[in-house]
Design a protein around this motif. Sequence first.
Motif, PDB file in Angstrom:
ATOM      1  N   PHE A 174      23.574 -27.305 -14.115  1.00 49.40           N
ATOM      2  CA  PHE A 174      22.998 -26.330 -13.187  1.00 49.40           C
ATOM      3  C   PHE A 174      21.703 -25.735 -13.742  1.00 49.40           C
ATOM      4  N   ASP A 175      21.653 -25.497 -15.093  1.00 48.87           N
ATOM      5  CA  ASP A 175      20.431 -24.948 -15.682  1.00 48.87           C
ATOM      6  C   ASP A 175      19.271 -25.936 -15.567  1.00 48.87           C
ATOM      7  N   GLU A 176      19.563 -27.223 -15.861  1.00 46.04           N
ATOM      8  CA  GLU A 176      18.494 -28.226 -15.842  1.00 46.04           C
ATOM      9  C   GLU A 176      17.951 -28.461 -14.436  1.00 46.04           C
ATOM     10  N   ILE A 177      18.862 -28.608 -13.469  1.00 50.54           N
ATOM     11  CA  ILE A 177      18.377 -28.898 -12.112  1.00 50.54           C
ATOM     12  C   ILE A 177      17.693 -27.675 -11.496  1.00 50.54           C
ATOM     13  N   ASN A 178      18.166 -26.458 -11.838  1.00 49.08           N
ATOM     14  CA  ASN A 178      17.499 -25.243 -11.329  1.00 49.08           C
ATOM     15  C   ASN A 178      16.122 -25.058 -11.965  1.00 49.08           C
ATOM     16  N   GLU A 179      15.987 -25.514 -13.225  1.00 46.82           N
ATOM     17  CA  GLU A 179      14.686 -25.422 -13.894  1.00 46.82           C
ATOM     18  C   GLU A 179      13.694 -26.407 -13.269  1.00 46.82           C
ATOM     19  N   ASP A 180      14.191 -27.648 -12.966  1.00 46.05           N
ATOM     20  CA  ASP A 180      13.314 -28.666 -12.383  1.00 46.05           C
ATOM     21  C   ASP A 180      13.015 -28.404 -10.915  1.00 46.05           C
ATOM     22  N   TYR A 181      14.008 -27.895 -10.185  1.00 43.94           N
ATOM     23  CA  TYR A 181      13.871 -27.699  -8.730  1.00 43.94           C
ATOM     24  C   TYR A 181      14.382 -26.302  -8.339  1.00 43.94           C
ATOM     25  N   PRO A 182      13.622 -25.266  -8.696  1.00 43.38           N
ATOM     26  CA  PRO A 182      14.075 -23.894  -8.377  1.00 43.38           C
ATOM     27  C   PRO A 182      14.154 -23.634  -6.879  1.00 43.38           C
ATOM     28  N   GLN A 183      13.543 -24.524  -6.068  1.00 45.06           N
ATOM     29  CA  GLN A 183      13.556 -24.327  -4.617  1.00 45.06           C
ATOM     30  C   GLN A 183      14.897 -24.680  -3.980  1.00 45.06           C
ATOM     31  N   LEU A 184      15.792 -25.298  -4.749  1.00 50.38           N
ATOM     32  CA  LEU A 184      17.113 -25.661  -4.205  1.00 50.38           C
ATOM     33  C   LEU A 184      18.010 -24.432  -4.115  1.00 50.38           C
ATOM     34  N   GLY A 185      18.696 -24.277  -2.982  1.00 54.25           N
ATOM     35  CA  GLY A 185      19.658 -23.192  -2.818  1.00 54.25           C
ATOM     36  C   GLY A 185      20.981 -23.523  -3.488  1.00 54.25           C
ATOM     37  N   ASN A 186      21.907 -22.531  -3.494  1.00 53.60           N
ATOM     38  CA  ASN A 186      23.212 -22.737  -4.141  1.00 53.60           C
ATOM     39  C   ASN A 186      23.975 -23.897  -3.527  1.00 53.60           C
ATOM     40  N   THR A 187      24.035 -23.937  -2.199  1.00 53.39           N
ATOM     41  CA  THR A 187      24.792 -25.011  -1.523  1.00 53.39           C
ATOM     42  C   THR A 187      24.172 -26.364  -1.815  1.00 53.39           C
ATOM     43  N   GLU A 188      22.832 -26.441  -1.829  1.00 52.05           N
ATOM     44  CA  GLU A 188      22.161 -27.715  -2.119  1.00 52.05           C
ATOM     45  C   GLU A 188      22.430 -28.156  -3.551  1.00 52.05           C
ATOM     46  N   THR A 189      22.473 -27.196  -4.494  1.00 53.90           N
ATOM     47  CA  THR A 189      22.785 -27.537  -5.883  1.00 53.90           C
ATOM     48  C   THR A 189      24.216 -28.032  -6.010  1.00 53.90           C
ATOM     49  N   LEU A 190      25.147 -27.408  -5.261  1.00 51.51           N
ATOM     50  CA  LEU A 190      26.544 -27.864  -5.263  1.00 51.51           C
ATOM     51  C   LEU A 190      26.632 -29.305  -4.774  1.00 51.51           C
ATOM     52  N   VAL A 191      25.918 -29.626  -3.708  1.00 53.36           N
ATOM     53  CA  VAL A 191      25.938 -30.997  -3.172  1.00 53.36           C
ATOM     54  C   VAL A 191      25.414 -31.973  -4.218  1.00 53.36           C
ATOM     55  N   CYS A 192      24.354 -31.599  -4.947  1.00 53.16           N
ATOM     56  CA  CYS A 192      23.825 -32.458  -6.010  1.00 53.16           C
ATOM     57  C   CYS A 192      24.882 -32.701  -7.088  1.00 53.16           C
ATOM     58  N   TYR A 193      25.610 -31.634  -7.442  1.00 52.99           N
ATOM     59  CA  TYR A 193      26.650 -31.756  -8.472  1.00 52.99           C
ATOM     60  C   TYR A 193      27.740 -32.720  -8.031  1.00 52.99           C
ATOM     61  N   TYR A 194      28.186 -32.592  -6.763  1.00 49.69           N
ATOM     62  CA  TYR A 194      29.247 -33.483  -6.267  1.00 49.69           C
ATOM     63  C   TYR A 194      28.738 -34.917  -6.165  1.00 49.69           C
ATOM     64  N   LEU A 195      27.484 -35.122  -5.750  1.00 49.06           N
ATOM     65  CA  LEU A 195      26.923 -36.486  -5.690  1.00 49.06           C
ATOM     66  C   LEU A 195      26.849 -37.097  -7.084  1.00 49.06           C
ATOM     67  N   ILE A 242      17.452 -31.829   0.555  1.00 45.73           N
ATOM     68  CA  ILE A 242      17.325 -31.958  -0.903  1.00 45.73           C
ATOM     69  C   ILE A 242      16.258 -33.005  -1.243  1.00 45.73           C
ATOM     70  N   SER A 243      16.325 -34.155  -0.551  1.00 46.18           N
ATOM     71  CA  SER A 243      15.364 -35.235  -0.814  1.00 46.18           C
ATOM     72  C   SER A 243      13.939 -34.775  -0.547  1.00 46.18           C
ATOM     73  N   LYS A 244      13.754 -34.012   0.547  1.00 54.04           N
ATOM     74  CA  LYS A 244      12.418 -33.498   0.865  1.00 54.04           C
ATOM     75  C   LYS A 244      11.940 -32.530  -0.213  1.00 54.04           C
ATOM     76  N   LYS A 245      12.832 -31.609  -0.650  1.00 54.35           N
ATOM     77  CA  LYS A 245      12.454 -30.622  -1.656  1.00 54.35           C
ATOM     78  C   LYS A 245      12.176 -31.281  -3.006  1.00 54.35           C
ATOM     79  N   MET A 246      12.847 -32.415  -3.284  1.00 53.72           N
ATOM     80  CA  MET A 246      12.651 -33.126  -4.550  1.00 53.72           C
ATOM     81  C   MET A 246      11.536 -34.170  -4.438  1.00 53.72           C
ATOM     82  N   SER A 247      10.888 -34.238  -3.241  1.00 54.66           N
ATOM     83  CA  SER A 247       9.771 -35.168  -2.987  1.00 54.66           C
ATOM     84  C   SER A 247      10.169 -36.620  -3.200  1.00 54.66           C
ATOM     85  N   LEU A 248      11.371 -36.972  -2.746  1.00 50.51           N
ATOM     86  CA  LEU A 248      11.835 -38.357  -2.843  1.00 50.51           C
ATOM     87  C   LEU A 248      11.408 -39.122  -1.599  1.00 50.51           C
ATOM     88  N   GLU A 249      11.269 -40.454  -1.729  1.00 53.12           N
ATOM     89  CA  GLU A 249      10.848 -41.282  -0.591  1.00 53.12           C
ATOM     90  C   GLU A 249      11.874 -41.255   0.526  1.00 53.12           C
TER      91      GLU A 249
END
Length: 516
Positions: free
Chosen positions: A448-469, A496-503
């Motif tokens: 959670f610390d690493e992904i919040n540092e890289d992508y602070p624009q992600l909300g709590n629910t979006e971070t949870l989805v990343c963790y489960y994925l 999430i993909s848009k906020k992380m600038s993924l294709e």
Amino acid sequence: MKFLFCVFLFLQFLPVFSQKENNYGKYIDSADVYVLVDGEKALQFLDSIPTPLENYIDGSVGKYYYLQGIAYYRLNEEALMYQSYLLAIRNAKKEKDYSVAGDASIELFSDIYVIENDSTAYKYLDDAQRYYTLANDHNGLLQIKQMHAYVAFTHSDYKKCNELILKDLAEYKAVTDDAYYYLFAIYMLTSNYIHLNDLENANKYLDEFRSLKSNPTIEEYNYKNYKAELNICMAKLHLDLKQSDSAIFYLSNARRLQDYLGLIAQGEFYSFNAEAYKAKGAYDKSLAYLDSLKLFQEKIFSDNMEASLELNDILLKTEETLSKESENTERHQNWLKILGVVLLFFLFVLIFGYKKLKISIKHLLLKEKNFSQLETKHEKLKVKNHELESYIEDVKNKLKAITSKEDKSTQRSEIRDLYRTINAETTTIKNDDEKHFEMLQELNESFFDEINEDYPQLGNTETLVCYYLKLGFKNKEIAFFLDRSIRSVESIRYRISKKMSLENSKILVSVLNENY
């Protein structure tokens, strides 16, 4: 009485719950991965799903038959391919999956029009346009536009085809998340200029075609299929120019890609080789290729006969399945009617008995007794609250023990089992997003610390989805854990993909696995 009624309902619906327990959707995903690479393997995954399909992959039956149709195409099983696409359209319409219905309709148009030269195929093209419009599928509508150029291509109207393609070529190239549209357009342009004997433009677009070889959005099968057919096309050009050596050179290139040739191109491969070697005076080789052509044609005929018989069996089984489902539905409806009558009867008895009971005990209730009962209930609630706190603490300890293990696959498996247990026993955590987030953050602070540092624009629910994925969960499971719909989870993944600038959202899981 209430207990007996609940037990009865549980026994009635237990088979349905047990049927849906297994995640058969994973077989759909696996078939999707292999369908263009290995048709037989894709069919093995699809055949692993029990019937009736609606009980196990509800909402994905249309896609099941669409993938089956592509696999049969790869195996040159034309009759079964047509039947699969028809079933895909029928089921996708029921599921309102209009993109799949449009894709299957496009495939039917393409195959019927090209192979059978039947103008009634335009019905499927019109249907595809309607389905893609309902789905608001921009790429699908772009494919409809490309089909009109393809019609001119199949009619050998090379100039008209080029005009239609060049008019929209920039739009095809702009679809960066799926370069297939641009690849197909470049393939037709190259082939057209070869047939027009305009080798300057043919080589120009052939170079552009080769530049797409490493594009990650293009399936290897599609690229090699078009490459093989361009070699066949060049061989035909040199045969017409009486240049048999050059023709044999291009046919030898096509031989290395023979597994990627379609039915028509395979027939041309044998025929052109026979013609080229005959022109060189190598009659033995020419006759060998003619024999191969004959065997190839006989095999197609035999396969179509077998497929027709198998198709009849499929239709019979489909009708039997529908009949059984109708009988089951009618039986359940009858049971519900009986239960409704029984419930109404007991409700009447309870209301009548309650009125009599209320009159008889009205004067026996004392304030002291009521107070005593309230005290007892209060004590019970305190005990239950203490038990809940202990249960939550126990779950945390188990999760800490699991996350301390180094073996990621074991860790993922044990977390998956524990989550299922938690969700079966309580919904307290999953209904509280804040507690849900705090608990997981406490157990895996580094992620959670690493992904919040890289992508602070992600909300709590979006971070949870990343963790489960990251842990390997599917959309359906994540939706259950977060108490949301599958569609909602898909939308979150898209954001999430848009906020992380993924294709595109398809590579989200691989990015998470590589970086965290």
